[in-house]
Design an enzyme around this catalytic site. Structure first.
Site, PDB file in Angstrom:
ATOM      1  N   GLU A   1     -60.316   0.870 -44.937  1.00  0.00           N
ATOM      2  CA  GLU A   1     -60.719   2.143 -43.834  1.00  0.00           C
ATOM      3  C   GLU A   1     -61.295   1.569 -42.423  1.00  0.00           C
ATOM      4  OE1 GLU A   1     -60.049   5.089 -44.357  1.00  0.00           O
ATOM      5  OE2 GLU A   1     -60.712   4.881 -46.657  1.00  0.00           O
ATOM      6  N   HIS A   2     -61.025   2.453 -41.547  1.00  0.00           N
ATOM      7  CA  HIS A   2     -61.270   1.849 -40.090  1.00  0.00           C
ATOM      8  C   HIS A   2     -60.776   0.799 -39.781  1.00  0.00           C
ATOM      9  CE1 HIS A   2     -64.013   5.471 -39.495  1.00  0.00           C
ATOM     10  NE2 HIS A   2     -64.268   5.494 -40.689  1.00  0.00           N
TER      11      HIS A   2
ATOM     12  N   GLY B   1     -61.045  15.318 -45.735  1.00  0.00           N
ATOM     13  CA  GLY B   1     -60.436  14.180 -45.351  1.00  0.00           C
ATOM     14  C   GLY B   1     -59.209  13.405 -46.081  1.00  0.00           C
ATOM     15  N   LEU B   2     -58.311  14.383 -46.232  1.00  0.00           N
ATOM     16  CA  LEU B   2     -57.233  14.187 -46.907  1.00  0.00           C
ATOM     17  C   LEU B   2     -55.948  14.518 -46.105  1.00  0.00           C
ATOM     18  CD1 LEU B   2     -57.844  15.727 -50.658  1.00  0.00           C
ATOM     19  CD2 LEU B   2     -58.148  13.319 -50.006  1.00  0.00           C
ATOM     20  N   SER B   3     -56.059  14.456 -45.096  1.00  0.00           N
ATOM     21  CA  SER B   3     -55.379  14.593 -43.934  1.00  0.00           C
ATOM     22  C   SER B   3     -54.334  15.876 -43.741  1.00  0.00           C
ATOM     23  CB  SER B   3     -54.161  13.416 -43.955  1.00  0.00           C
ATOM     24  OG  SER B   3     -54.866  12.301 -43.631  1.00  0.00           O
TER      25      SER B   3
ATOM     26  N   SER C   1     -54.332  18.264 -41.502  1.00  0.00           N
ATOM     27  CA  SER C   1     -53.695  18.498 -40.217  1.00  0.00           C
ATOM     28  C   SER C   1     -52.420  17.463 -40.060  1.00  0.00           C
ATOM     29  CB  SER C   1     -54.727  18.304 -39.159  1.00  0.00           C
ATOM     30  OG  SER C   1     -55.125  17.158 -38.778  1.00  0.00           O
TER      31      SER C   1
ATOM     32  N   ASP D   1     -52.637   8.398 -40.955  1.00  0.00           N
ATOM     33  CA  ASP D   1     -52.326   9.544 -41.777  1.00  0.00           C
ATOM     34  C   ASP D   1     -50.695   9.995 -41.460  1.00  0.00           C
ATOM     35  OD1 ASP D   1     -55.191   9.173 -42.112  1.00  0.00           O
ATOM     36  OD2 ASP D   1     -55.820  10.798 -40.769  1.00  0.00           O
TER      37      ASP D   1
HETATM   38  C1  GLA Z   1     -59.188   9.051 -40.238  1.00  0.00           C
HETATM   39  C2  GLA Z   1     -58.360   8.704 -39.148  1.00  0.00           C
HETATM   40  C3  GLA Z   1     -57.274   7.495 -39.632  1.00  0.00           C
HETATM   41  C4  GLA Z   1     -58.359   6.499 -40.025  1.00  0.00           C
HETATM   42  C5  GLA Z   1     -59.525   7.009 -41.096  1.00  0.00           C
HETATM   43  C6  GLA Z   1     -60.367   5.812 -41.463  1.00  0.00           C
HETATM   44  O1  GLA Z   1     -58.599   9.373 -41.409  1.00  0.00           O
HETATM   45  O2  GLA Z   1     -57.542   9.968 -38.852  1.00  0.00           O
HETATM   46  O3  GLA Z   1     -56.565   7.269 -38.526  1.00  0.00           O
HETATM   47  O4  GLA Z   1     -59.016   5.763 -38.811  1.00  0.00           O
HETATM   48  O5  GLA Z   1     -60.053   8.084 -40.479  1.00  0.00           O
HETATM   49  O6  GLA Z   1     -59.559   4.821 -41.946  1.00  0.00           O
END
Ligand code: GLA
Length: 393
Positions: free
Chosen positions: A37-38, A136-138, A140, A184
């Site tokens: 993550e990050h 937070g499940l992408s 978009s 994502d």
């Molecule tokens: C969001 C961003 C990703 C990533 C995560 C953290 O989902 O869209 O690119 O940076 O945060 O891991």
């Protein structure tokens, strides 16, 4: 056949709207990140999987450049000409009312066409998704990739996974205005059924890693939300860049723990801790892949736990609700590890759970979170799905 599934909903609505069957169906999945993550915007490693929740578009190609799209979930229709998708007008925050959902497909058209891009034809389409929005499940990235897949059908360009992901990231960064990394979009394009995918965010290479059949991946939604556009995400990025500069590397991917400790006296304490998270998280991702390959699910779970602690203490992107749901998951039967997932501050956590204990886990984790937070969390047993593309019938 489930009539509420987005696949059925877009097919039905297309027939009603355009008076014929769609020529094609495309889908693009949401994702859950298992570990890493990050790290993506630090040129590092991530290990996400594509979800069996996706954005779907039923479409028929057109011979001109017009895109007609009915967004079923929003009950809104939009029309644009790909020729006008050359510049996002400067109307500020894309999430404001006036920005509108149509900026997502327009941004995709811009990104696919720009700098040596593709010649696009339009399509008549209907869009619907069952990726929970803002969790937070992408959701978009799924919509963007589904629109890209629809353009691929109407315009027949070669579908290169890394190129499409890079272009969708540009749409998100430059058009929509969110400074996200590549994870994502790339997992949405490169997902593999029953596998997590190790992504090297520097060269964008991907390696599918089989998930342990005796374990389930459970997504735990805290039912709390916090927008990504918020300053905290960009602030973390800036701190990582400051750390890389101080360490004399182009990205934190190139730094190791020893170099960080050696530089510590000259570093701002906060910048030091941000860097410690990224450097240790990159190492955890590679160890997690090794654990999966060794069939050592317990070790994998332990790395998930360690990832959460690092995100909570060093990177400071967790929240009370995320900590509560992670604690609830860890205390429930069969849990091998749990952590927050995605950008943080709200949204979802993810847990690795022994299948034999799954029903007990779901009941106990939900009850524990309810009593700790007063909220109803939503628990989803996730199956790893394939990446974006044309749906086979
Ligand atoms: C969001 C961003 C990703 C990533 C995560 C953290 O989902 O869209 O690119 O940076 O945060 O891991």
């Amino acid at each position: 056949m489930n009539p509420d599934h987005p696949r059925e909903r877009v097919s039905r609505a297309f027939a009603a709207e355009y008076g014929s069957e769609p020529a094609a169906l495309v889908r693009a999945p949401g994702r859950v990140n298992l570990i890493g993550e990050h790290t993506d915007y630090n040129d590092g490693f991530v290990l996400p999987m594509a979800l069996d929740r996706a954005a779907w578009i039923a479409l028929t190609p057109r011979t001109d450049g017009i895109v007609r799209l009915h967004a079923l979930d929003l009950e809104q229709r939009g029309v644009f000409d790909v020729a006008t998708a050359t510049r996002r007008d400067a109307r500020g925050d894309p999430h404001a009312e006036h920005g509108g959902w149509l900026e997502y497909p327009r941004g995709v058209a811009w990104a696919l066409q720009e700098s040596g891009g593709h010649v696009l034809r339009g399509f008549d389409g209907v869009l619907a998704s069952d990726v929970p929005r803002g969790a937070g499940l992408s959701s978009s990235a799924a919509v963007e990739l589904a629109v890209a897949a629809a353009f691929q059908v109407s315009s027949a360009f070669a579908w290169d996974v890394a190129d499409v992901a890079r272009r969708m990231q540009r749409a998100e960064n430059r058009w929509v205005g969110v400074a996200s990394g590549i994870m994502d979009q790339l997992i949405g394009a490169a997902g593999v059924a029953h596998h997590a995918v190790l992504i090297d965010c520097r060269d964008l290479s991907t390696r599918p890693v089989p998930l342990p059949p005796e374990c389930a991946i459970v997504v735990l939604d805290t039912a709390t939300r916090r927008g990504l556009v918020g300053s905290a995400y960009n602030e973390r990025r800036a701190q990582c860049e400051a750390a890389a500069r101080a360490l004399g590397v182009s990205a934190l991917r190139d730094a190791d723990g020893a170099a960080l400790e050696a530089a510590r006296p000259g570093l701002d304490e906060l910048v030091y801790r941000r860097a410690r998270h990224v450097i240790s998280e990159n190492r955890r991702v590679l160890e997690a892949v090794q654990a999966l390959e060794d069939g050592d699910s317990a070790r994998f779970g332990g790395l998930m736990d360690a990832s959460h602690e690092s995100l909570r203490l060093d990177f400071e992107v967790s929240s009370e609700a995320l900590d509560a749901i992670v604690a609830s998951a860890r205390a429930a039967p069969g849990c091998l590890g749990a952590r927050m997932t995605g950008a943080g501050f709200g949204g979802c956590a993810v847990a690795l759970v022994e299948r034999a204990s799954l029903p007990e886990f779901l009941t106990a984790a939900a009850a524990a979170y309810r009593s700790a937070s007063g909220r109803e969390g939503e628990l989803l047993v996730a199956t790893a799905a394939a990446g974006a593309g044309r749906a086979t019938s």
